[in-house]
Design a protein around this motif. Structure first.
Motif, PDB file in Angstrom:
ATOM      1  N   ASP A 174     -58.676 -37.158 -21.682  1.00 41.86           N
ATOM      2  CA  ASP A 174     -57.812 -38.087 -20.914  1.00 41.86           C
ATOM      3  C   ASP A 174     -56.472 -37.661 -21.523  1.00 41.86           C
ATOM      4  OD1 ASP A 174     -58.732 -38.862 -23.050  1.00 41.86           O
ATOM      5  OD2 ASP A 174     -56.929 -41.231 -22.703  1.00 41.86           O
ATOM      6  N   VAL A 175     -56.135 -37.664 -23.014  1.00 43.01           N
ATOM      7  CA  VAL A 175     -55.211 -36.876 -23.868  1.00 43.01           C
ATOM      8  C   VAL A 175     -54.862 -35.644 -23.278  1.00 43.01           C
ATOM      9  CG1 VAL A 175     -54.491 -37.251 -25.991  1.00 43.01           C
ATOM     10  CG2 VAL A 175     -55.699 -38.656 -25.210  1.00 43.01           C
ATOM     11  N   ALA A 176     -55.883 -34.705 -23.822  1.00 43.34           N
ATOM     12  CA  ALA A 176     -55.773 -33.110 -23.233  1.00 43.34           C
ATOM     13  C   ALA A 176     -54.745 -33.378 -21.229  1.00 43.34           C
ATOM     14  CB  ALA A 176     -56.679 -32.695 -23.053  1.00 43.34           C
ATOM     15  N   ASP A 177     -54.964 -34.063 -20.272  1.00 43.27           N
ATOM     16  CA  ASP A 177     -54.173 -33.661 -19.407  1.00 43.27           C
ATOM     17  C   ASP A 177     -53.244 -34.539 -19.160  1.00 43.27           C
ATOM     18  OD1 ASP A 177     -56.802 -32.507 -18.534  1.00 43.27           O
ATOM     19  OD2 ASP A 177     -57.497 -34.408 -17.497  1.00 43.27           O
ATOM     20  N   ALA A 178     -52.772 -35.752 -20.309  1.00 39.16           N
ATOM     21  CA  ALA A 178     -51.745 -35.968 -20.356  1.00 39.16           C
ATOM     22  C   ALA A 178     -50.183 -35.145 -21.049  1.00 39.16           C
ATOM     23  CB  ALA A 178     -51.746 -37.638 -20.865  1.00 39.16           C
ATOM     24  N   ILE A 179     -50.714 -34.098 -21.794  1.00 40.33           N
ATOM     25  CA  ILE A 179     -49.553 -33.617 -22.971  1.00 40.33           C
ATOM     26  C   ILE A 179     -49.376 -32.494 -22.435  1.00 40.33           C
ATOM     27  CG2 ILE A 179     -50.520 -34.901 -24.917  1.00 40.33           C
ATOM     28  CD1 ILE A 179     -52.454 -32.663 -25.839  1.00 40.33           C
ATOM     29  N   GLU A 180     -48.003 -32.234 -23.184  1.00 42.53           N
ATOM     30  CA  GLU A 180     -47.573 -31.091 -22.504  1.00 42.53           C
ATOM     31  C   GLU A 180     -48.325 -29.810 -23.512  1.00 42.53           C
ATOM     32  OE1 GLU A 180     -43.793 -28.291 -22.162  1.00 42.53           O
ATOM     33  OE2 GLU A 180     -43.411 -30.547 -23.236  1.00 42.53           O
ATOM     34  N   TRP A 181     -48.624 -28.393 -23.245  1.00 42.33           N
ATOM     35  CA  TRP A 181     -49.138 -27.426 -23.709  1.00 42.33           C
ATOM     36  C   TRP A 181     -47.992 -26.190 -24.278  1.00 42.33           C
ATOM     37  CZ3 TRP A 181     -55.349 -26.835 -24.266  1.00 42.33           C
ATOM     38  CH2 TRP A 181     -56.013 -28.296 -23.670  1.00 42.33           C
ATOM     39  N   ILE A 182     -48.211 -25.735 -25.422  1.00 42.88           N
ATOM     40  CA  ILE A 182     -47.064 -25.016 -25.882  1.00 42.88           C
ATOM     41  C   ILE A 182     -47.642 -23.540 -26.938  1.00 42.88           C
ATOM     42  CG2 ILE A 182     -44.570 -24.803 -26.426  1.00 42.88           C
ATOM     43  CD1 ILE A 182     -44.354 -27.783 -26.119  1.00 42.88           C
ATOM     44  N   PRO A 183     -47.046 -22.696 -26.138  1.00 38.90           N
ATOM     45  CA  PRO A 183     -47.653 -21.909 -27.582  1.00 38.90           C
ATOM     46  C   PRO A 183     -47.051 -21.960 -28.852  1.00 38.90           C
ATOM     47  CG  PRO A 183     -46.740 -20.752 -25.510  1.00 38.90           C
ATOM     48  CD  PRO A 183     -47.305 -21.746 -25.027  1.00 38.90           C
ATOM     49  N   PHE A 184     -47.373 -21.248 -29.761  1.00 43.71           N
ATOM     50  CA  PHE A 184     -46.276 -20.860 -30.897  1.00 43.71           C
ATOM     51  C   PHE A 184     -47.297 -19.801 -31.414  1.00 43.71           C
ATOM     52  CE2 PHE A 184     -45.721 -20.721 -35.247  1.00 43.71           C
ATOM     53  CZ  PHE A 184     -44.416 -20.985 -35.633  1.00 43.71           C
ATOM     54  N   TRP A 185     -45.992 -18.503 -31.987  1.00 42.86           N
ATOM     55  CA  TRP A 185     -47.724 -17.724 -32.320  1.00 42.86           C
ATOM     56  C   TRP A 185     -46.259 -16.451 -33.324  1.00 42.86           C
ATOM     57  CZ3 TRP A 185     -45.349 -18.031 -27.873  1.00 42.86           C
ATOM     58  CH2 TRP A 185     -44.208 -16.989 -27.287  1.00 42.86           C
ATOM     59  N   GLU A 186     -46.277 -15.601 -34.595  1.00 42.79           N
ATOM     60  CA  GLU A 186     -45.800 -15.342 -35.519  1.00 42.79           C
ATOM     61  C   GLU A 186     -45.156 -14.179 -34.667  1.00 42.79           C
ATOM     62  OE1 GLU A 186     -47.377 -13.962 -38.269  1.00 42.79           O
ATOM     63  OE2 GLU A 186     -45.736 -12.562 -39.320  1.00 42.79           O
ATOM     64  N   PRO A 187     -43.923 -14.017 -34.141  1.00 40.62           N
ATOM     65  CA  PRO A 187     -43.283 -12.770 -32.856  1.00 40.62           C
ATOM     66  C   PRO A 187     -42.983 -11.524 -33.620  1.00 40.62           C
ATOM     67  CG  PRO A 187     -41.278 -14.060 -34.548  1.00 40.62           C
ATOM     68  CD  PRO A 187     -42.766 -14.667 -35.109  1.00 40.62           C
ATOM     69  N   ASP A 188     -42.837 -11.308 -32.801  1.00 42.38           N
ATOM     70  CA  ASP A 188     -42.588  -9.692 -33.278  1.00 42.38           C
ATOM     71  C   ASP A 188     -40.737  -9.010 -33.397  1.00 42.38           C
ATOM     72  OD1 ASP A 188     -41.548  -8.903 -30.538  1.00 42.38           O
ATOM     73  OD2 ASP A 188     -43.278  -7.936 -29.935  1.00 42.38           O
ATOM     74  N   ALA A 189     -41.431  -8.008 -33.933  1.00 41.15           N
ATOM     75  CA  ALA A 189     -39.024  -7.671 -33.614  1.00 41.15           C
ATOM     76  C   ALA A 189     -39.003  -7.423 -32.304  1.00 41.15           C
ATOM     77  CB  ALA A 189     -39.155  -6.566 -34.211  1.00 41.15           C
ATOM     78  N   VAL A 190     -39.180  -7.761 -30.974  1.00 42.63           N
ATOM     79  CA  VAL A 190     -38.347  -7.936 -30.056  1.00 42.63           C
ATOM     80  C   VAL A 190     -38.136  -9.108 -29.974  1.00 42.63           C
ATOM     81  CG1 VAL A 190     -38.130  -8.013 -27.698  1.00 42.63           C
ATOM     82  CG2 VAL A 190     -39.084  -5.768 -28.847  1.00 42.63           C
ATOM     83  N   THR A 191     -38.637  -9.825 -29.954  1.00 46.83           N
ATOM     84  CA  THR A 191     -38.534 -11.706 -30.048  1.00 46.83           C
ATOM     85  C   THR A 191     -37.957 -12.163 -31.328  1.00 46.83           C
ATOM     86  OG1 THR A 191     -40.668 -11.797 -28.756  1.00 46.83           O
ATOM     87  CG2 THR A 191     -39.795 -14.070 -29.414  1.00 46.83           C
ATOM     88  N   GLN A 192     -38.294 -11.517 -32.165  1.00 44.81           N
ATOM     89  CA  GLN A 192     -37.790 -12.048 -33.697  1.00 44.81           C
ATOM     90  C   GLN A 192     -36.047 -11.746 -33.334  1.00 44.81           C
ATOM     91  OE1 GLN A 192     -38.674 -14.106 -36.307  1.00 44.81           O
ATOM     92  NE2 GLN A 192     -36.169 -14.472 -36.328  1.00 44.81           N
ATOM     93  N   LYS A 193     -35.459 -10.459 -32.459  1.00 44.88           N
ATOM     94  CA  LYS A 193     -34.466 -10.752 -31.947  1.00 44.88           C
ATOM     95  C   LYS A 193     -33.150 -11.581 -31.545  1.00 44.88           C
ATOM     96  CE  LYS A 193     -34.430  -5.764 -32.870  1.00 44.88           C
ATOM     97  NZ  LYS A 193     -33.272  -4.437 -32.089  1.00 44.88           N
ATOM     98  N   LEU A 194     -33.903 -12.143 -30.534  1.00 47.55           N
ATOM     99  CA  LEU A 194     -33.698 -13.351 -29.341  1.00 47.55           C
ATOM    100  C   LEU A 194     -33.492 -14.111 -30.805  1.00 47.55           C
ATOM    101  CD1 LEU A 194     -36.267 -12.697 -26.230  1.00 47.55           C
ATOM    102  CD2 LEU A 194     -33.584 -11.816 -26.772  1.00 47.55           C
TER     103      LEU A 194
END
Length: 241
Positions: A32-52
């Motif tokens: 019930d909680v899994a369905d009620a919350i927002e799921w957001i990914p997190f990871w260690e960015p590469d150089a391209v995303t790091q520039k952003l």
């Protein structure tokens, strides 16, 4: 169920074994909680995303993992997987690019199969020992789910998806994330798989009860696990919990 102004959310990482434990606990024990919350990914960015991220002044809490911590985690994984009644593997990550699996999630989410994608990628990594930083692995997951394999496996080549990924990481920064799994409910934050029960109580609008945090294993010494093989994972940004 109590509803704060902002939707309760959790930051998961397909890289982190502790996020995997939290995922299993969340979906199997508290659907019930899994369905009620927002799921957001997190990871260690590469150089391209790091520039952003640099352009927006976002500095993620990326820290290297010490050798001692790496060995500790190998012990801990056996403890926690044994308590949950399943075995797991720790694949070797050689020069990983985490954009591939995590940006692929955004494409799967758009297709309405975000949760199925997470389950399949976690299984590939922690049960089957596959390299989820390889496009071929993610393409196979996409095919299994009936998704466009090219779009999912090559999501990191899409500038729009890249921008959305950077926005997700920026949200983690603004939420004060310093490691995963990380849960947010209103102004309250919960770090680590052992804080899942209090988080569930908060989302449900219940008072936490004594014993919600299981620390019975503290002080226990276990030899390096036979069912968990050492890997080359350098650690999750900010540490795992």
């Amino acid at each position: 169920m109590a509803k704060p102004k902002k939707q309760p959310r959790w930051y998961f990482s397909l890289r982190s074994p502790y996020a995997y434990f939290a995922y299993r606990d969340l979906t199997e024990r508290y659907p019930d909680v899994a369905d009620a919350i927002e799921w957001i990914p997190f990871w260690e960015p590469d150089a391209v995303t790091q520039k952003l991220l640099d352009a927006d002044g976002v500095e993620l809490p990326i820290v290297p993992m010490s050798r001692a911590k790496n060995f500790y985690i190998l012990q801990d994984l056996r403890r926690l997987s044994k308590l949950r009644g399943f075995e797991m593997t720790v694949p070797v990550d050689r020069d990983p690019n985490w954009e591939i699996s995590h940006l692929g999630y955004l494409v799967a989410q758009d297709a309405g199969k975000g949760r199925e994608y997470i389950d399949a990628v976690y299984r590939a990594r922690w049960i089957e020992g596959k390299d989820i930083t390889e496009r071929a692995t993610i393409a196979a997951v996409a095919e299994q789910l009936g998704l466009d394999a090219d779009a999912v496996a090559n999501a990191s080549d899409d500038d729009e998806i890249r921008a959305r990924g950077a926005a997700a990481l920026t949200r983690s920064y603004k939420d004060g994330l310093f490691g995963v799994p990380f849960f947010v409910h209103g102004f309250n934050k919960f770090f680590g798989v052992d804080r899942l029960k209090p988080y569930v109580a908060a989302v449900r609008g219940e008072d936490p009860v004594e014993g919600d945090i299981d620390q019975s294993w503290l002080g226990e010494f276990i030899e390096l696990p036979e069912l968990v093989t050492p890997g080359g994972d350098g650690g999750i940004a900010g540490g795992c919990a």
